[in-house]
Design a protein around this motif. Structure first.
Motif, short mmCIF file in Angstrom:
data_model
loop_
_atom_site.label_atom_id
_atom_site.label_comp_id
_atom_site.label_asym_id
_atom_site.label_seq_id
_atom_site.Cartn_x
_atom_site.Cartn_y
_atom_site.Cartn_z
N VAL A 1 3.04 4.03 -3.38
CA VAL A 1 2.36 4.97 -2.49
C VAL A 1 2.14 4.21 -1.18
CG1 VAL A 1 0.33 6.40 -2.09
CG2 VAL A 1 1.23 6.13 -4.42
N LEU A 2 2.84 4.63 -0.13
CA LEU A 2 2.81 3.93 1.15
C LEU A 2 2.13 4.81 2.19
CD1 LEU A 2 6.50 2.58 1.19
CD2 LEU A 2 4.45 1.51 0.20
N ILE A 3 1.07 4.27 2.80
CA ILE A 3 0.23 5.04 3.71
C ILE A 3 0.39 4.52 5.14
CG2 ILE A 3 -2.13 5.77 4.23
CD1 ILE A 3 -2.83 5.13 1.29
N ASN A 4 0.83 5.39 6.04
CA ASN A 4 0.94 5.07 7.47
C ASN A 4 1.62 3.72 7.70
OD1 ASN A 4 -0.19 7.44 8.52
ND2 ASN A 4 -2.27 6.68 8.25
N THR A 5 2.74 3.55 7.03
CA THR A 5 3.48 2.30 7.22
C THR A 5 4.69 2.56 8.10
OG1 THR A 5 4.31 0.35 6.04
CG2 THR A 5 5.05 2.50 5.24
N SER A 6 5.38 1.48 8.48
CA SER A 6 6.56 1.59 9.34
C SER A 6 7.55 0.51 8.94
CB SER A 6 6.16 1.45 10.81
OG SER A 6 5.72 0.13 11.08
N SER A 7 8.71 0.56 9.55
CA SER A 7 9.75 -0.43 9.25
C SER A 7 10.73 -0.49 10.40
CB SER A 7 10.48 -0.06 7.95
OG SER A 7 11.33 1.06 8.18
N GLY A 8 11.68 -1.41 10.29
CA GLY A 8 12.72 -1.54 11.31
C GLY A 8 13.67 -0.37 11.36
N PHE A 9 13.51 0.60 10.47
CA PHE A 9 14.31 1.82 10.53
C PHE A 9 13.84 2.76 11.64
CE2 PHE A 9 14.91 1.29 5.68
CZ PHE A 9 15.98 0.43 5.88
N SER A 10 12.70 2.44 12.24
CA SER A 10 12.15 3.24 13.34
C SER A 10 12.12 2.42 14.62
CB SER A 10 10.72 3.71 13.00
OG SER A 10 10.72 4.57 11.88
N PRO A 11 12.20 3.07 15.78
CA PRO A 11 12.17 2.31 17.05
C PRO A 11 10.79 1.70 17.29
CG PRO A 11 12.16 4.69 17.46
CD PRO A 11 12.40 4.52 15.99
N ALA B 1 2.74 -7.03 -15.93
CA ALA B 1 3.66 -6.06 -15.33
C ALA B 1 3.98 -4.99 -16.38
CB ALA B 1 4.92 -6.77 -14.84
N PRO B 2 4.47 -3.83 -15.96
CA PRO B 2 4.87 -3.44 -14.60
C PRO B 2 3.67 -3.06 -13.74
CG PRO B 2 5.25 -1.61 -16.09
CD PRO B 2 4.80 -2.76 -16.94
N TYR B 3 3.93 -2.96 -12.44
CA TYR B 3 2.90 -2.62 -11.48
C TYR B 3 3.24 -1.32 -10.75
CZ TYR B 3 2.52 -7.75 -11.81
OH TYR B 3 2.44 -9.04 -12.26
N SER B 4 2.21 -0.68 -10.25
CA SER B 4 2.35 0.32 -9.21
C SER B 4 1.60 -0.22 -7.99
CB SER B 4 1.75 1.66 -9.64
OG SER B 4 2.52 2.24 -10.68
N ILE B 5 2.04 0.16 -6.79
CA ILE B 5 1.43 -0.38 -5.57
C ILE B 5 1.03 0.76 -4.66
CG2 ILE B 5 1.67 -1.97 -3.64
CD1 ILE B 5 3.98 -3.30 -5.06
N LEU B 6 -0.21 0.70 -4.18
CA LEU B 6 -0.70 1.59 -3.12
C LEU B 6 -1.03 0.69 -1.94
CD1 LEU B 6 -3.16 4.54 -3.33
CD2 LEU B 6 -3.53 2.75 -1.65
N ALA B 7 -0.42 0.97 -0.80
CA ALA B 7 -0.56 0.05 0.32
C ALA B 7 -0.64 0.79 1.64
CB ALA B 7 0.61 -0.93 0.34
N LEU B 8 -1.42 0.21 2.54
CA LEU B 8 -1.67 0.81 3.85
C LEU B 8 -1.06 -0.05 4.95
CD1 LEU B 8 -3.28 2.72 5.83
CD2 LEU B 8 -5.22 1.17 5.54
N SER B 9 -0.34 0.61 5.88
CA SER B 9 0.12 -0.03 7.10
C SER B 9 0.98 -1.27 6.81
CB SER B 9 -1.10 -0.37 7.97
OG SER B 9 -0.72 -0.68 9.29
#
Length: 244
Positions: A98-108, A68-76
């Protein structure tokens, strides 16, 4: 800096295609590690938990050998795991997101997965004709023409490291029920979204931008699988954002 790359629902390291090579060429001083979620890739025989927190715990344990430390690049869905990781990591462990085309409970729900995508994805995951299924997944997630070579590669991946239907359902449940903590985990993160995404609405990324004042860049035409549709666009956004 060590980068962790996480793919999305039922996908694994092989589905990145040429993207990791392009990243390594663009950022030769960085090291990129492709990590599979439980139930996929090298872990295809494992049982996948049905919640993001448990998936994140498995993933973080599997990279303990990487300094560590890490950086993260993640999709969906990988982005959900990355976000949860950043919110639970010791201070300083996660440097860049770096977050690509992801979502969360903050959206309907109807933005997290567009209504027309749900039945199509369920049908795809239950199909037994592997080549046709993988080809249809590519057609759904990519907006640019997909080569026969890529279709054959994805078919080969599924033949060698098949994702169990129960694991696919567990991942679907984990993604559908994920809601981050309200606290911002990092001062800034790079959110990349596609206006042409037929699965996740780009406004799911905008919701994170507005909540936490993160950096959002939107591709005008790419599909959900932005690393396949336009990898160089992602690299250009990273080149602009990382020196911040």
């Amino acid at each position: 800096m060590h980068w962790i790359l996480l793919r999305g629902l039922t996908r694994e390291r092989g589905h990145w295609g040429d993207f990791p090579r392009l990243l390594a060429e663009a950022f030769p001083e960085q090291q990129f590690h492709l990590v599979d979620l439980p139930g996929t890739g090298v872990h295809f025989n494992d049982t996948c938990p049905d919640n993001i927190a448990a998936i994140r715990e498995r993933v973080s344990r599997r990279v303990e050998h990487i300094p560590a430390p890490y950086s993260i690049l993640a999709l969906s869905m990988g982005g959900m795991v990355a976000l949860d990781w950043a919110q639970h990591a010791p201070e300083g462990e996660i440097q860049n997101l770096v977050l690509i085309n992801t979502s969360s409970g903050f959206s309907p729900p109807w933005r997290r997965m567009k209504p027309g995508a749900w039945p199509r994805i369920v049908r795809l995951l239950s199909r037994r004709e592997l080549f046709d299924r993988e080809a249809d997944i590519l057609r759904l997630t990519c907006n640019r023409p997909v080569s026969l070579e890529t279709m054959k590669l994805w078919y080969s991946i599924q033949r060698q490291r098949p994702v169990d239907f129960r694991n696919a359902c567990s991942q679907l449940k984990a993604a559908a029920t994920f809601k981050p903590r309200p606290e911002r985990p990092l001062p800034d993160a790079l959110l990349l979204a596609s206006k042409g995404d037929r699965i996740v609405h780009w406004k799911c990324s905008e919701a994170l931008e507005q909540r936490w004042q993160w950096t959002l860049k939107v591709h005008p035409s790419a599909g959900h699988d932005l690393p396949l549709d336009d990898p160089q666009w992602i690299i250009r956004q990273m080149e602009s954002w990382l020196p911040r």
